[in-house]
Design an enzyme around this catalytic site. Structure first.
Site, PDB file in Angstrom:
ATOM      1  N   ARG A 145       4.063 -19.248 -58.891  1.00 16.80           N
ATOM      2  CA  ARG A 145       2.860 -18.485 -59.245  1.00 16.80           C
ATOM      3  C   ARG A 145       2.948 -17.977 -60.676  1.00 16.80           C
ATOM      4  NH1 ARG A 145       1.069 -13.554 -55.594  1.00 16.80           N
ATOM      5  NH2 ARG A 145       2.958 -12.611 -56.444  1.00 16.80           N
ATOM      6  N   TYR A 197      22.331 -37.753 -36.125  1.00 19.30           N
ATOM      7  CA  TYR A 197      23.098 -38.942 -36.533  1.00 19.30           C
ATOM      8  C   TYR A 197      22.163 -40.124 -36.772  1.00 19.30           C
ATOM      9  CZ  TYR A 197      26.204 -42.988 -36.115  1.00 19.30           C
ATOM     10  OH  TYR A 197      26.863 -44.166 -36.331  1.00 19.30           O
ATOM     11  N   PHE A 239      18.954 -40.007 -37.369  1.00 22.00           N
ATOM     12  CA  PHE A 239      18.102 -39.710 -38.528  1.00 22.00           C
ATOM     13  C   PHE A 239      18.853 -40.023 -39.820  1.00 22.00           C
ATOM     14  CE2 PHE A 239      16.515 -36.992 -41.904  1.00 22.00           C
ATOM     15  CZ  PHE A 239      15.139 -37.185 -41.816  1.00 22.00           C
ATOM     16  N   LYS A 258       2.210 -12.545 -42.756  1.00 24.80           N
ATOM     17  CA  LYS A 258       2.558 -12.526 -44.183  1.00 24.80           C
ATOM     18  C   LYS A 258       4.048 -12.847 -44.325  1.00 24.80           C
ATOM     19  CE  LYS A 258       2.422  -9.587 -48.295  1.00 24.80           C
ATOM     20  NZ  LYS A 258       3.860  -9.735 -48.611  1.00 24.80           N
TER      21      LYS A 258
END
Length: 677
Positions: A144, A39, A41, A123
């Site tokens: 990419r 709240y 924030f 990964k």
């Protein structure tokens, strides 16, 4: 003079808000140590949004208000990578990792180099992207692509909370330097719980298969506001452009953390194969407890000077490799195959298994997907089967151990009738699955519709679980979701495991659900292809159920993000015989069949006009501009047609503007748009 002091104070307030918001954002997402409530924030963020709207000159490229989204892009232009984004070669066994280590050792020894320390990292199973920072500020983010050229998706990456919009001040010997271009590469991914929550908002037939697919689809959405609500994450694993080009890779990962990036934190500097093997073994067991998917370990030489020494092939570097974890598998016995009926009538075969431990949990059921998959497997009751889990929430049967087939194995009897209502099942041309056409009378479909109606993202009716719904349907107490609101406590008390207190809680929850929004109700109705986002668009375009019911297929298809397939599905739903009675019950139950708190029109300048925005607006994001039109009686549509009443053209307006001019439609600039407000 007073005005100048006020402007300085506002500028200082905006700067302080930006610093505080990004600090708390980092504490919440990267360090998992929040200092303030959600709240508080939100209050900081809303104050900054208010300041920047009132004073556009205060907006900066690194403002956290950009994370909220709202910009709509028509296309993602191609960009060239500074250095190719190569993919890694894969290995699938410790033996192959040992071969890689030995091969690297021989190549380095030939150059007189003995040190071969490696960094082991998890990964992530996501989508690779590159971030470019200039003077510490994010200026570009790209996919990419083919390795040399990707797509510019900066507008969407700005919404990802773990992508710093400005690099944090670095008190470190590995300084980034002033005026430098810094490149950070990493993976965008979706956490397991966020993936599940996203799929819960989508119709069954439009759900994503796994978090990676959901991430890839989200990054290419044209509406960055929709990207923002899907809660993507970014993990950084590569840093280039720092002052000391010989900084080891391990220290670069630490520097990324200092600069404000999330790295996952699970990486290790390994001195030899024994430490590498231990890291791989540890995370093969522990990865299932992580909040995100990881499908292996990446190994890189720590000394980046050795990267240059070893170089790369056309496809992958010689100084790094990926170890892919084998999918977790187990062998068990197929006890039976049952056929489930979904709320839309789709019939799905499910394997009932002898319980077996797999990937940290006990598995007793597994998906068989559809009838064609069963035929491909050649599966029989009593068979020993291999099940596999490789990131999916539900394990799948991948093969039958035919050499172990028992003599009393039985063929699976495929149903010709619905297992719930005995209606002959059908298969549409071009479709993979069979379905039950008895939409109105099939108890399994009714149960599914009720559960969907009550689900968290729909009407959010607490205490209305599967066991209770099953009884309500079985005893004929509900025939559609509208009947829920006429249930009485005495009726509920007579059901199994329902005492006075439980019955009271259900009735109270039903009553509380009446306060849900019209858009939530549209989603709860379970119209095929209508997920949460589509329901919100429908609620904006047609502010009452009567307006929606009266809309033609063409009018529906003209709404943002709704094409002919969804439009046809909506029309078919309203034309179904049982819908009229359902809507009448919902009216009698005082449910929100119109947009909440309709505001009086500020003026009627847009009344009756279908408005299309094209190009980038300077003083408004797309969402706020649309709201301004709606508040003045207009309607927002996404495509230009003869029925379009007005086209607002911003910067770099494209094909929509061309089409509007060809059709002779009224086209105005952003300045003229503001004058109409």
């Amino acid at each position: 003079m007073v005005s100048m002091h006020r402007e300085d104070a506002q500028r200082r307030e905006a700067e302080e808000l930006r610093r505080e918001i990004e600090r708390h954002n980092h504490l919440y997402y990267v360090e998992a140590k929040p200092e303030i409530s959600d709240y508080d924030f939100d209050r900081l963020l809303l104050r900054l949004i208010e300041l920047e709207r009132e004073h556009p000159e205060l907006v900066t490229p690194d403002s956290p208000t950009g994370r909220v989204g709202g910009a709509v892009t028509r296309e993602f232009p191609p960009v060239e990578h500074r250095e190719p984004m190569l993919s890694l070669s894969n290995t699938y066994s410790i033996g192959e990792v040992e071969e890689f280590s030995a091969r690297v050792g021989r190549l380095l020894e030939a150059e007189g180099i003995r040190d071969r320390d490696m960094v082991a990292e998890l990964k992530f199973d996501g989508v690779a992207v590159s971030l470019l920072y200039r003077d510490g500020v994010l200026v570009r983010g790209a996919t990419r692509g083919n390795g040399r050229r990707g797509d510019d998706i900066t507008v969407n990456l700005r919404t990802v909370p773990t992508v710093p919009l400005r690099l944090q001040t670095l008190d470190t010997p590995f300084s980034l330097g002033e005026g430098r271009e810094v490149e950070v590469r990493g993976e965008v991914f979706m956490r397991k719980e966020d993936f599940t929550a996203l799929n819960d908002t989508r119709p069954e037939e439009d759900r994503f298969a796994n978090p990676r697919n959901a991430t890839a689809g989200t990054l290419k959405l044209q509406d960055s506001a929709e990207v923002a609500v899907r809660r993507l994450w970014f993990v950084a694993y590569y840093l280039d452009g720092i002052q000391d080009p010989d900084t080891p890779h391990f220290h670069r990962l630490q520097l990324l953390e200092t600069a404000g990036f999330f790295t996952g934190g699970h990486y290790r500097l390994c001195k030899g194969m024994q430490e590498i093997a231990a890291f791989i073994a540890r995370w093969n067991e522990e990865r299932w407890h992580l909040p995100y998917e990881t499908d292996g370990v990446v190994l890189k030489l720590n000394d980046v000077r050795q990267w240059k020494t070893l170089g790369a092939t056309s496809k992958s570097p010689r100084w790094a490799i990926a170890y892919k974890y084998p999918a977790q598998q187990a062998t068990t016995v197929l006890r039976d195959v049952v056929f489930q009926v979904g709320r839309l009538g789709t019939i799905t075969p499910v394997a009932e298994l002898e319980p077996v431990r797999l990937a940290g949990s006990t598995v007793s059921r597994s998906t068989l997907h559809n009838f064609d998959e069963m035929r491909r497997l050649g599966i029989m009751i009593g068979d020993r089967v291999v099940i596999e889990k490789s990131g999916e929430v539900i394990p799948k049967v991948i093969r039958v151990v035919t050499e172990a087939r028992p003599v009393d194995a039985r063929l699976v009897e495929l149903p010709s009738r619905c297992p719930a209502c005995s209606t002959p099942i059908v298969r549409e041309e071009g479709e993979v699955g069979f379905y039950c056409p008895n939409e109105a009378g099939c108890p399994a479909q009714l149960k599914g519709r009720i559960l969907h109606f009550a689900s968290r993202n729909a009407m959010d009716i607490q205490n209305l679980g599967e066991a209770l719904v099953e009884q309500l349907v079985a005893f004929g107490l509900v025939h559609d979701p509208g009947d829920l609101y006429f249930l009485q406590e005495p009726q509920l008390r007579n059901l199994e495991r329902m005492g006075p207190k439980s019955a009271q809680n259900v009735v109270r929850a039903l009553d509380e659900s009446r306060s849900q929004s019209y858009a939530r109700l549209l989603f709860a109705l379970g119209i095929r292809h209508v997920g949460q986002a589509t329901a919100r668009e429908l609620a904006r375009a047609f502010p009452s159920i009567e307006a929606l019911e009266a809309a033609s297929e063409e009018e529906l298809a003209d709404v943002a993000d709704i094409g002919p397939v969804i439009a046809r599905s909506i029309r078919e739903w309203f034309e179904a015989p049982a819908v009229s009675a359902l809507l009448e019950k919902l009216r009698d139950a005082r449910l929100p069949l119109a947009a909440e708190d309709p505001k009086p029109l500020i003026n009627s300048n847009f009344e009756g006009l279908s408005v299309v925005f094209t190009g980038a607006l300077l003083r408004h994001d797309r969402q706020s501009a649309s709201e301004l039109v709606l508040e003045r009686g207009g309607k927002i549509v996404s495509t230009v047609s003869k029925k379009t009443g007005l086209v607002v053209a911003g910067r770099e307006a494209g094909s929509k503007l061309e089409k509007a001019l060809k059709l002779g439609l009224r086209v105005i600039s952003e300045e003229e748009f503001e004058a109409m407000l």
